[in-house]
Write an enzyme that holds these catalytic residues in place. Structure first.
Site, PDB file in Angstrom:
ATOM      1  N   HIS A 290      44.179  35.970  28.408  1.00 60.70           N
ATOM      2  CA  HIS A 290      42.624  35.455  29.053  1.00 60.70           C
ATOM      3  C   HIS A 290      43.504  35.647  30.723  1.00 60.70           C
ATOM      4  CE1 HIS A 290      38.324  35.783  28.920  1.00 60.70           C
ATOM      5  NE2 HIS A 290      38.524  36.709  30.198  1.00 60.70           N
TER       6      HIS A 290
ATOM      7  N   ASP B 262      35.323  38.844  39.345  1.00 56.83           N
ATOM      8  CA  ASP B 262      35.808  38.473  37.856  1.00 56.83           C
ATOM      9  C   ASP B 262      36.435  37.714  38.944  1.00 56.83           C
ATOM     10  OD1 ASP B 262      36.817  37.861  36.271  1.00 56.83           O
ATOM     11  OD2 ASP B 262      36.210  39.732  34.715  1.00 56.83           O
ATOM     12  N   ASN B 263      37.750  37.597  38.900  1.00 58.48           N
ATOM     13  CA  ASN B 263      38.644  36.984  39.047  1.00 58.48           C
ATOM     14  C   ASN B 263      39.511  36.591  40.572  1.00 58.48           C
ATOM     15  OD1 ASN B 263      40.159  35.674  36.127  1.00 58.48           O
ATOM     16  ND2 ASN B 263      40.755  38.151  36.413  1.00 58.48           N
TER      17      ASN B 263
ATOM     18  N   HIS C  47      42.770  32.757  23.325  1.00 56.62           N
ATOM     19  CA  HIS C  47      41.346  33.825  22.496  1.00 56.62           C
ATOM     20  C   HIS C  47      42.198  33.647  20.992  1.00 56.62           C
ATOM     21  CE1 HIS C  47      38.775  32.244  25.363  1.00 56.62           C
ATOM     22  NE2 HIS C  47      39.256  34.059  26.526  1.00 56.62           N
TER      23      HIS C  47
ATOM     24  N   ASN D 271      36.685  31.470  30.593  1.00 59.41           N
ATOM     25  CA  ASN D 271      37.325  32.426  31.007  1.00 59.41           C
ATOM     26  C   ASN D 271      38.834  32.735  31.510  1.00 59.41           C
ATOM     27  OD1 ASN D 271      37.676  34.432  32.888  1.00 59.41           O
ATOM     28  ND2 ASN D 271      35.805  35.552  31.870  1.00 59.41           N
TER      29      ASN D 271
ATOM     30  N   GLU E  21      43.998  41.799  32.424  1.00 57.30           N
ATOM     31  CA  GLU E  21      43.073  41.387  32.936  1.00 57.30           C
ATOM     32  C   GLU E  21      43.009  40.272  34.447  1.00 57.30           C
ATOM     33  OE1 GLU E  21      39.744  38.875  33.005  1.00 57.30           O
ATOM     34  OE2 GLU E  21      41.338  38.157  32.408  1.00 57.30           O
TER      35      GLU E  21
ATOM     36  N   ASN F  11      33.102  32.865  35.887  1.00 55.03           N
ATOM     37  CA  ASN F  11      34.254  33.311  35.808  1.00 55.03           C
ATOM     38  C   ASN F  11      35.688  33.407  36.575  1.00 55.03           C
ATOM     39  OD1 ASN F  11      35.923  35.860  35.723  1.00 55.03           O
ATOM     40  ND2 ASN F  11      34.249  36.947  34.820  1.00 55.03           N
TER      41      ASN F  11
END
Length: 356
Positions: free
Chosen positions: A113, A269-270, A133, A167, A54, A224
Site C-alpha cells: 500500500h 489521497d497520498n 496487507h 494506509n 498506488e 490517508n
C-alpha cells in the site's frame, strides 16, 4: 398505540436515518461531480504497469519507487502478487525495473500500500518502508535498498495493535515512523460497510519506534497520505472524506501539535512534497463514488492538485490535471522531478507528463 404502531415508527425513523447517512456519504464521495478534462502536454502511460501504482516516492537522484498490486477490499485488483518497481526519471526510455525481493520473503501474500523512503545520514543507506496487507491485515515491512543490484534486503516486519488499518507511512528514522489508520475497525464487514455508512471521524495517526508506540493525532474521516516538510519541522496528513490537509508541528518527543487545516475541495489521497519549494502534490479521487462502486463503462476519474505556500495565511490550491477516467482511473499519488509529473493509481496504470 399498539405494537404495530411502535414498529412502524421505528422503521420510519431508521429509514430517515439511513437516508441521511446515504445522502451524507454521496456528498462526501462527490457522487454527482462531472469532470472536465484538464490534460498536460506529452502524457505517456508507463509500459508494463497494469496492476496499479498506488504510491510513488522519489529519491533525490531521480529514482522513483512505485508500489504496485494493491488488493483493497471492494476495488478491482490483479491476481498477481504485489511488486515494487523503480523508474529512473533521468533516463529518457522511462523503463520500469522490478526490484528483486529476498528469497525468504513471502511474495505470495505481499499486498503493498503506502511506501516511504529514509536515507540514513550517517552512511547514506536507503531504507524502504512498505505498508503490507497480507490476508487484509496490516503490518510494516522494512527493507534496505541495494542500488547496484536493484534489489531489496528485508530487515524486519513490524506489527502492533495500534497499527490495525494502516494506509500510508512516513519513515523518520531507520526503525521509526508515523502511520495513518484509515479505519477504526479491523473486521472487513464493519470497516467496509458499517463504518463507511456511519462516516465518523475515527481515523488516527500513530507514531512507532522500538521503544515507544503512541497515538499522536485523531479525528479523521479517512486518514490517508502523510508526509514531512523539507525542514522536517511540519507534518501533513490528508483526510480523504473531509477533503482537507491537516498541518502539524512536530515536537521533539514526536508528538504533533495542530497548526491549521487547509480545505482543498476534493478527496485527497497520498501527499508528496517538493524538496526544493515545499509545495504539496496530491493525487485525488474527484468522484470517489465511482471508485468504490466501480463500473468499467463509467469509470472513476483522476485529479492532481498542488498546494503552494501552505504555511501562509492564504495557501494556493491549484488543479494541475484532471481526467474523466478515459485515460487514467483512480489517481492516488502525484510527484514531480525534472519538469515531469508522475501520476499513480490505485489499480489502473501510471502516467507521466510534461509540466506546463
Amino acid at each position: 398505540m399498539g405494537k404495530l404502531g411502535y414498529i412502524s415508527i421505528l422503521v420510519a425513523v431508521l429509514a430517515v436515518l439511513f437516508g441521511e447517512r446515504y445522502y451524507n456519504l454521496r456528498t462526501r464521495f462527490m457522487a454527482t461531480r462531472e469532470l472536465v478534462k484538464n490534460h498536460l502536454p506529452n502524457c505517456v502511460l508507463l509500459k508494463n504497469l497494469e496492476q496499479g501504482s498506488e504510491d510513488i516516492t522519489i529519491l533525490g537522484n531521480g529514482l522513483a519507487f512505485i508500489s504496485a498490486g494493491l488488493k483493497y477490499p471492494g476495488l478491482p485488483f490483479s491476481d498477481e502478487h504485489g511488486k515494487i518497481f523503480v523508474l529512473d526519471l533521468n533516463d529518457s526510455r522511462m523503463k520500469l525495473v522490478e526490484l528483486r525481493m529476498p528469497r525468504n520473503f513471502d511474495l505470495e501474500t505481499f499486498n503493498p500500500h503506502g511506501i516511504s523512503l529514509y536515507t540514513n545520514p550517517s552512511d547514506d543507506a536507503v531504507y524502504l518502508f512498505v505498508v503490507n496487507h497480507p490476508h487484509h491485515k496490516s503490518q510494516i515491512e522494512v527493507f534496505r535498498f541495494v542500488e547496484e543490484e536493484l534489489s531489496l534486503v528485508h530487515l524486519k516486519t513490524v506489527k502492533h495493535k495500534l497499527l490495525h488499518s494502516v494506509n500510508d507511512i512516513l519513515a523518520v528514522g531507520v526503525d521509526s515512523f508515523y502511520a495513518t489508520n484509515d479505519h477504526y475497525f479491523e473486521n472487513q464487514f464493519l470497516k467496509g460497510y458499517v463504518e463507511m455508512l456511519l462516516c465518523q471521524p475515527w481515523g488516527n495517526v500513530v507514531y512507532y519506534s522500538p521503544t515507544e508506540v503512541k497515538e499522536v493525532s485523531q479525528g479523521y474521516y479517512m486518514a490517508n497520505g502523510i508526509n514531512l516538510s523539507p525542514d522536517k519541522r511540519h507534518l501533513y496528513v490528508a483526510d480523504l472524506f473531509d477533503q482537507s490537509v491537516h498541518v502539524f508541528e512536530r515536537k521533539e518527543d514526536n508528538t504533533l501539535t495542530r497548526v491549521k487545516t487547509v480545505a482543498v475541495g476534493t478527496p485527497v489521497d497520498n501527499i508528496e512534497v517538493d524538496p526544493e519549494t515545499g509545495d504539496l502534490w496530491m493525487g485525488c479521487h474527484p468522484n470517489t463514488w465511482k471508485l468504490f462502486f466501480f463500473d468499467p463503462s463509467d469509470p472513476a476519474g483522476s485529479e492532481v492538485i498542488r498546494i503552494q505556500n501552505i504555511h501562509s495565511d492564504k495557501p494556493q490550491v491549484t488543479q494541475v490535471y484532471e481526467d474523466d477516467g478515459q485515460v487514467l482511473i483512480g489517481s492516488s499519488v502525484a510527484t514531480t522531478y525534472g519538469g515531469k509529473l508522475l501520476i499513480g493509481t490505485v489499480f489502473h496504470k501510471a502516467l507521466i507528463c510534461d509540466l506546463k
